[in-house]
Design a protein around this motif. Structure first.
Motif, mmCIF file in Angstrom:
data_model
loop_
_atom_site.group_PDB
_atom_site.id
_atom_site.type_symbol
_atom_site.label_atom_id
_atom_site.label_comp_id
_atom_site.label_asym_id
_atom_site.label_seq_id
_atom_site.Cartn_x
_atom_site.Cartn_y
_atom_site.Cartn_z
ATOM 1 N N GLU A 43 0.822 -1.206 0.000
ATOM 2 C CA GLU A 43 0.000 0.000 0.000
ATOM 3 C C GLU A 43 0.856 1.256 0.000
ATOM 4 O O GLU A 43 0.558 2.239 -0.699
ATOM 5 C CB GLU A 43 -0.927 -0.006 1.214
ATOM 6 N N LEU A 44 1.967 1.237 0.784
ATOM 7 C CA LEU A 44 2.829 2.406 0.887
ATOM 8 C C LEU A 44 3.766 2.552 -0.315
ATOM 9 O O LEU A 44 4.257 3.642 -0.597
ATOM 10 C CB LEU A 44 3.664 2.321 2.171
ATOM 11 N N GLY A 45 4.046 1.442 -0.982
ATOM 12 C CA GLY A 45 4.939 1.484 -2.131
ATOM 13 C C GLY A 45 6.414 1.485 -1.766
ATOM 14 O O GLY A 45 7.267 1.762 -2.610
ATOM 15 N N VAL A 46 6.734 1.166 -0.505
ATOM 16 C CA VAL A 46 8.128 1.070 -0.058
ATOM 17 C C VAL A 46 8.258 -0.122 0.887
ATOM 18 O O VAL A 46 7.277 -0.564 1.496
ATOM 19 C CB VAL A 46 8.609 2.341 0.685
ATOM 20 N N GLU A 47 9.470 -0.624 1.002
ATOM 21 C CA GLU A 47 9.723 -1.697 1.955
ATOM 22 C C GLU A 47 10.072 -1.107 3.315
ATOM 23 O O GLU A 47 10.912 -0.213 3.413
ATOM 24 C CB GLU A 47 10.877 -2.587 1.481
ATOM 25 N N VAL A 48 9.431 -1.625 4.344
ATOM 26 C CA VAL A 48 9.794 -1.244 5.710
ATOM 27 C C VAL A 48 11.005 -2.048 6.160
ATOM 28 O O VAL A 48 11.899 -1.540 6.831
ATOM 29 C CB VAL A 48 8.605 -1.478 6.673
ATOM 30 N N PHE A 49 11.043 -3.327 5.727
ATOM 31 C CA PHE A 49 12.135 -4.225 6.093
ATOM 32 C C PHE A 49 12.794 -4.792 4.839
ATOM 33 O O PHE A 49 12.110 -5.189 3.901
ATOM 34 C CB PHE A 49 11.618 -5.389 6.957
ATOM 35 N N ALA A 50 14.125 -4.818 4.856
ATOM 36 C CA ALA A 50 14.858 -5.500 3.784
ATOM 37 C C ALA A 50 14.847 -6.999 4.086
ATOM 38 O O ALA A 50 14.767 -7.414 5.240
ATOM 39 C CB ALA A 50 16.290 -4.984 3.706
ATOM 40 N N ARG A 51 14.939 -7.815 3.022
ATOM 41 C CA ARG A 51 14.826 -9.248 3.190
ATOM 42 C C ARG A 51 15.930 -9.992 2.470
ATOM 43 O O ARG A 51 16.478 -9.532 1.468
ATOM 44 C CB ARG A 51 13.466 -9.750 2.664
ATOM 45 N N SER A 52 16.209 -11.181 3.008
ATOM 46 C CA SER A 52 17.066 -12.147 2.325
ATOM 47 C C SER A 52 16.286 -13.449 2.311
ATOM 48 O O SER A 52 16.184 -14.131 3.336
ATOM 49 C CB SER A 52 18.396 -12.328 3.070
ATOM 50 N N GLY A 53 15.672 -13.751 1.170
ATOM 51 C CA GLY A 53 14.755 -14.882 1.124
ATOM 52 C C GLY A 53 13.512 -14.543 1.923
ATOM 53 O O GLY A 53 12.888 -13.500 1.738
ATOM 54 N N LYS A 54 13.179 -15.406 2.874
ATOM 55 C CA LYS A 54 12.016 -15.168 3.724
ATOM 56 C C LYS A 54 12.369 -14.443 5.024
ATOM 57 O O LYS A 54 11.498 -14.129 5.826
ATOM 58 C CB LYS A 54 11.333 -16.502 4.060
ATOM 59 N N HIS A 55 13.653 -14.182 5.225
ATOM 60 C CA HIS A 55 14.105 -13.597 6.487
ATOM 61 C C HIS A 55 14.256 -12.083 6.385
ATOM 62 O O HIS A 55 14.775 -11.562 5.382
ATOM 63 C CB HIS A 55 15.433 -14.224 6.915
ATOM 64 N N LEU A 56 13.792 -11.389 7.412
ATOM 65 C CA LEU A 56 14.003 -9.940 7.500
ATOM 66 C C LEU A 56 15.424 -9.685 7.975
ATOM 67 O O LEU A 56 15.892 -10.317 8.928
ATOM 68 C CB LEU A 56 13.009 -9.311 8.481
ATOM 69 N N THR A 57 16.121 -8.779 7.304
ATOM 70 C CA THR A 57 17.535 -8.564 7.628
ATOM 71 C C THR A 57 17.821 -7.210 8.277
ATOM 72 O O THR A 57 18.728 -7.092 9.094
ATOM 73 C CB THR A 57 18.393 -8.695 6.355
ATOM 74 N N ARG A 58 17.045 -6.193 7.910
ATOM 75 C CA ARG A 58 17.294 -4.870 8.490
ATOM 76 C C ARG A 58 16.109 -3.968 8.218
ATOM 77 O O ARG A 58 15.253 -4.276 7.366
ATOM 78 C CB ARG A 58 18.563 -4.230 7.909
ATOM 79 N N VAL A 59 16.061 -2.855 8.931
ATOM 80 C CA VAL A 59 15.055 -1.821 8.683
ATOM 81 C C VAL A 59 15.588 -0.900 7.594
ATOM 82 O O VAL A 59 16.732 -0.440 7.662
ATOM 83 C CB VAL A 59 14.762 -1.018 9.965
ATOM 84 N N THR A 60 14.786 -0.638 6.584
ATOM 85 C CA THR A 60 15.218 0.259 5.505
ATOM 86 C C THR A 60 15.178 1.710 5.990
ATOM 87 O O THR A 60 14.532 2.021 7.003
ATOM 88 C CB THR A 60 14.293 0.120 4.283
#
Length: 324
Positions: A43-60
Motif C-alpha cells: 500500500e505504501l509502495g516502499v519496503e519497511v524491512f529488507a529481506r534475504s529470502g524469507k528472512h528480515l535482515t534490516r530496517v530500511t
C-alpha cells in the motif's frame, strides 16, 4: 492502512526482526503478521524491512522513518485508552516502572507501600535493568516511568524531572587499613583495588570524573550492577567497595565499616522520566508526588509545557532537592 499493521511493524522491529517471537508475544500467527506487513508495504509502495529470502535482515531508511511515526501513533492510541479508562474508573489501571536495582531495593519501597494503600486496584509492574535499558523502555513506551541516575539525558523524547540528590560511601571490612583513616582522600583510595558499579550505572560517571580530575587511575578490579553483590565481594576481600550511601544498612552490614565519601565525589541526581505525549492518569501524578514531594501535579504540568530541557533545568535551579 490499518492500526493493526502499524502495531505489527512496530513489534517486529522491537523483537529484532524476529517474526516468530513477535507472533508469540502478540498471540497470533507468524504467517498472519508477515502477510499484514507485506500488505502495508504494498500500500505504501516502499519496503519497511529488507529481506534475504524469507528472512528480515534490516530496517530500511524509509522503514526507520515510518516506524518512528508508527510509534508516535501507537502512543497516542494508548493515551486515548488511558483517557477512556480514567473516566470509567480513575482508581483502576496499571503502572509500569523501569529502574535500577539500587532504586528498587533502597529508594522505592516506601513509595510503593504508600501507593498500594492509596490505589489497591492499580497493578504495579517493575522491571530492572541498566540505565540505558531503562531509558530505552521508557522512550519506546514499554513502561510508564523510568527512574535512574544515568543515561536518561541521551533520550530527547523523555521528559525528565529531578527527584533527589545522593552520594557514596566507602565500605570495607573492620580490619581494613582504610577503616582507621581519619580523613580519607582520593589519593589514598586509589592505592587500593576497588569494587563498584559498572560504568554508566548508578552514578558511576561522577566517581570516574573525580579520579580523572585528580589525575588518578583507580584500580577497579570488579564491577556489578547490584549493591548487595558489591558488598559480598568486599567481604571476600576482593577490594574496597564504593556504593550509594542509601545502600548501606547498619543492621545487615554490621561486619563492614562505612565511610562517608561525600567530600570526595560530586552528588548525583536521580530523575524520573516519561515519554513526551504520555497521558498521565491521576494515580500516576500521585505516584510521582509520593516519590518526590516537590513534583506536584501542577509542577509536572509546567514541565510538560516546557519547550526544551534547558527550560526544565531553569525551573528547578532554585529548588532544594532532598538528600538520600
Amino acid at each position: 492502512m490499518k492500526l493493526q499493521q502499524l502495531k505489527y511493524i512496530w513489534e517486529v522491529a522491537r523483537h529484532d526482526l524476529n517474526v516468530s517471537a513477535t507472533a508469540q508475544s502478540l498471540y497470533t500467527s507468524q504467517p498472519g503478521i508477515s502477510k499484514q506487513v507485506r500488505l502495508l508495504e504494498d500500500e505504501l509502495g516502499v519496503e519497511v524491512f529488507a529481506r534475504s529470502g524469507k528472512h528480515l535482515t534490516r530496517v530500511t531508511p524509509a522503514g526507520a522513518a515510518i516506524l518512528q511515526i508508527a510509534g508516535e501513533i501507537l502512543q497516542k492510541v494508548e493515551s486515548i485508552r488511558q483517557v477512556a479508562q480514567e473516566h470509567s474508573d480513575e482508581r483502576k489501571g496499571s503502572l509500569s516502572l523501569a529502574t535500577t536495582h539500587t532504586q528498587a531495593r533502597y529508594a522505592l519501597p516506601p513509595t510503593i507501600h504508600q501507593f498500594i494503600k492509596m490505589y489497591p486496584d492499580v497493578s504495579l509492574h517493575m522491571q530492572q535493568g541498566t540505565p540505558m535499558q531503562i531509558s530505552e523502555m521508557a522512550a519506546d513506551g514499554e513502561v510508564d516511568f523510568a527512574i535512574a541516575t544515568e543515561a536518561l539525558a541521551n533520550f530527547p523524547d523523555l521528559i525528565m524531572m529531578p527527584c533527589y540528590h545522593w552520594n557514596r560511601s566507602i565500605v570495607v571490612p573492620k580490619d581494613h587499613p582504610l577503616a582507621q583513616v581519619s580523613e580519607l582522600t582520593l589519593e589514598e583510595l586509589a592505592k587500593h583495588p576497588i569494587v563498584t558499579y559498572v560504568f554508566g550505572f548508578t552514578g558511576r560517571s561522577k566517581l570516574d570524573e573525580a579520579f580523572i580530575e585528580k589525575g588518578l587511575e583507580p584500580k577497579v578490579v570488579f564491577t556489578a550492577v547490584d549493591s548487595d553483590v558489591i558488598k559480598t565481594y568486599v567481604r571476600l576481600g576482593l577490594g574496597v567497595g564504593i556504593i550509594a550511601t542509601m545502600a548501606v544498612e547498619p543492621e545487615l552490614d554490621h561486619d563492614l565499616v562505612a565511610i562517608n565519601a561525600s567530600h570526595l565525589f560530586e552528588p548525583s541526581t536521580t530523575r524520573i522520566g516519561f515519554r513526551k505525549g504520555t497521558y498521565l492518569r491521576t494515580y500516576m501524578y500521585d505516584f510521582i508526588r509520593l516519590f518526590a514531594p516537590h513534583l506536584t501535579p501542577e509542577m509536572v504540568e509546567r514541565v510538560q509545557a516546557c519547550a526544551n530541557r534547558h527550560e526544565v533545568e531553569e525551573m528547578f535551579k532554585d529548588i532544594v532537592l532532598p538528600e538520600h
